[in-house]
Write a protein that holds these residues in place. Structure first.
Motif, short mmCIF file in Angstrom:
data_model
loop_
_atom_site.label_atom_id
_atom_site.label_comp_id
_atom_site.label_asym_id
_atom_site.label_seq_id
_atom_site.Cartn_x
_atom_site.Cartn_y
_atom_site.Cartn_z
N LYS A 28 0.84 -1.21 0.00
CA LYS A 28 0.00 0.00 0.00
C LYS A 28 0.87 1.26 0.00
N GLU A 29 1.88 1.28 0.84
CA GLU A 29 2.75 2.46 0.89
C GLU A 29 3.48 2.67 -0.43
N ALA A 30 3.89 1.56 -1.05
CA ALA A 30 4.60 1.68 -2.33
C ALA A 30 3.68 2.19 -3.43
N SER A 31 2.39 1.87 -3.36
CA SER A 31 1.46 2.33 -4.38
C SER A 31 1.09 3.80 -4.19
N GLY A 32 1.24 4.32 -2.95
CA GLY A 32 0.89 5.72 -2.68
C GLY A 32 -0.59 5.98 -2.65
N LYS A 33 -1.41 4.94 -2.58
CA LYS A 33 -2.87 5.10 -2.60
C LYS A 33 -3.42 5.25 -1.19
N THR A 34 -4.45 6.07 -1.09
CA THR A 34 -5.17 6.17 0.17
C THR A 34 -6.09 4.97 0.33
N PHE A 35 -6.68 4.85 1.53
CA PHE A 35 -7.59 3.73 1.76
C PHE A 35 -8.81 3.80 0.85
N GLU A 36 -9.28 5.04 0.58
CA GLU A 36 -10.46 5.16 -0.27
C GLU A 36 -10.14 4.72 -1.70
N VAL A 37 -9.02 5.17 -2.21
CA VAL A 37 -8.64 4.80 -3.58
C VAL A 37 -8.34 3.31 -3.66
N LEU A 38 -7.66 2.79 -2.66
CA LEU A 38 -7.34 1.36 -2.66
C LEU A 38 -8.60 0.51 -2.57
N ALA A 39 -9.58 0.94 -1.78
CA ALA A 39 -10.84 0.21 -1.69
C ALA A 39 -11.59 0.25 -3.01
N LYS A 40 -11.58 1.41 -3.67
CA LYS A 40 -12.27 1.52 -4.95
C LYS A 40 -11.61 0.67 -6.02
N ASP A 41 -10.27 0.67 -6.07
CA ASP A 41 -9.57 -0.10 -7.09
C ASP A 41 -9.65 -1.60 -6.84
N SER A 42 -9.72 -1.99 -5.59
CA SER A 42 -9.77 -3.43 -5.28
C SER A 42 -11.19 -3.99 -5.27
N GLY A 43 -12.20 -3.11 -5.24
CA GLY A 43 -13.58 -3.58 -5.26
C GLY A 43 -14.09 -4.04 -3.91
N ILE A 44 -13.45 -3.65 -2.84
CA ILE A 44 -13.90 -3.99 -1.51
C ILE A 44 -14.06 -2.71 -0.70
N SER A 45 -14.69 -2.80 0.44
CA SER A 45 -14.96 -1.61 1.24
C SER A 45 -13.71 -1.16 1.99
N VAL A 46 -13.76 0.09 2.46
CA VAL A 46 -12.65 0.65 3.22
C VAL A 46 -12.46 -0.10 4.53
N ASP A 47 -13.58 -0.48 5.18
CA ASP A 47 -13.48 -1.22 6.45
C ASP A 47 -12.79 -2.56 6.26
N VAL A 48 -13.09 -3.23 5.14
CA VAL A 48 -12.44 -4.53 4.89
C VAL A 48 -10.94 -4.34 4.67
N VAL A 49 -10.56 -3.29 3.98
CA VAL A 49 -9.14 -3.02 3.75
C VAL A 49 -8.44 -2.74 5.08
N ARG A 50 -9.05 -1.93 5.93
CA ARG A 50 -8.45 -1.61 7.23
C ARG A 50 -8.30 -2.86 8.09
N ARG A 51 -9.35 -3.72 8.11
CA ARG A 51 -9.25 -4.94 8.92
C ARG A 51 -8.16 -5.86 8.39
N ALA A 52 -8.00 -5.93 7.08
CA ALA A 52 -6.96 -6.80 6.51
C ALA A 52 -5.56 -6.30 6.89
N LEU A 53 -5.39 -4.98 7.01
CA LEU A 53 -4.08 -4.42 7.33
C LEU A 53 -3.87 -4.22 8.84
N ALA A 54 -4.89 -4.57 9.64
CA ALA A 54 -4.77 -4.37 11.09
C ALA A 54 -3.92 -5.45 11.75
N GLY A 55 -3.95 -6.68 11.22
CA GLY A 55 -3.15 -7.76 11.78
C GLY A 55 -3.80 -8.48 12.94
N GLU A 56 -5.11 -8.32 13.12
CA GLU A 56 -5.80 -9.01 14.22
C GLU A 56 -6.29 -10.40 13.82
N ALA A 57 -6.50 -10.64 12.55
CA ALA A 57 -6.96 -11.95 12.07
C ALA A 57 -6.52 -12.10 10.63
#
Length: 299
Positions: A28-57
């Protein structure tokens, strides 16, 4: 809120999951994309992206591939990291053995779980749906039966094992070796009942006794109890009064105290009794009274 930076990866996060999350964060850091842009480009919600990068599960494989693709990374390489993290979560400490190295039934069941991880760890209901039905309309891979197999509670039948490998899918070059391993380890496994056949009735209690067997066991016990009562005086031979129902004659007399009377009272009672009419006079009065009722003269 969407631009809020991520917190550090928790210390309690397992090592392989930590490595996967760190690689996703670096992408994500290498792409320079924000969470909103990354969620839009990946086709998933912002909350799902944040949970995937949180490291809790461990996120789903679909989420990992979507984020990796949106960041311009290699999905296959990231998928291998995901498989290692998922295996660490589901089977901690287990090794993914090949069909020639599996030497026990438990290891074969673990290999089935590794096959499921290799296929993206789909839900059991999804595997049942993907397997479809046979010519009789029955599901080829019931999720309830598969759950018991993966829990090690029942052995997998050869038919179920073959369908399981087809659905995931396992490469054709490995299926024959896996089937040989299954036959080697589960050759003496008890056959499961046919479809529609009721389960056998299992009784933990001993079989019921017949009336004769019960009597043979009860009579010695009754004789022993009666002998104990004879010795302790609880039983005795009945006498004649008890046999005739006259046992009340043997009962002790009640403590009855007769009243005391003086001579004058006794003399008064005797005089009163002497003044009473005789029995013959009573008879005459009755005859006269009967004659009056019958309107006849007495004889």
């Amino acid at each position: 809120m969407a631009g809020r930076p991520l917190s550090p990866i928790p210390v309690s996060t397992p090592p392989l999951l930590r490595a996967l999350v760190q690689r996703l964060r670096d992408a994500k850091e290498a792409s320079g994309k924000t969470f909103e842009v990354l969620a839009k480009d990946s086709g998933i919600s912002v909350d799902v992206v944040r949970r995937a990068l949180a490291g809790e599960a461990v996120p789903t494989l679909r989420t990992v591939k979507a984020i990796t693709g949106a960041c311009g990374g290699k999905e296959d390489d990231m998928a291998r990291s995901w498989s290692a993290a998922k295996a660490e979560e589901v089977l901690p400490g287990a090794r993914d053995l090949g069909p020639l190295m599996v030497s026990s039934r438990a290891e074969l069941v673990e290999s089935m779980i590794f096959m499921r991880i290799g296929g993206g760890y789909p839900p059991l209901h999804q595997l049942e749906k993907d397997a479809g039905s046979d010519e009789n309309g029955r599901t080829r891979l019931p999720h309830s039966t598969l759950h018991l197999v993966l829990q090690g509670q029942i052995p997998p039948t050869e038919k179920l094992f073959i369908v399981f490998m087809e659905v995931l899918p396992v490469p054709d070059t490995k299926r024959r070796n896996w089937l040989d391993a299954h036959r080697r380890l589960f050759a003496d496994a008890p056959a499961r009942r046919a479809w529609g056949q009721p389960p056998p009735v299992v009784r933990d209690e001993p079989p019921a006794l017949t009336s004769c067997e019960a009597a043979e066991r009860a009579l010695p016990r009754l004789e022993r109890d009666e002998e104990i009562k004879w010795k302790t005086g609880q039983l005795k031979e009945p006498d004649d009064c008890e046999l005739l129902g006259l046992d009340y004659l043997n009962s002790p007399a009640p403590d009855f105290l007769w009243p005391e009377y003086d001579e004058e009272e006794l003399a008064a009672w005797e005089a009163e009794a002497a003044a009473q009419p005789s029995a013959k006079e009573h008879l005459d009065l009755r005859e006269k009274l009967r004659a009056m009722i019958d309107r006849t003269e007495p004889a």
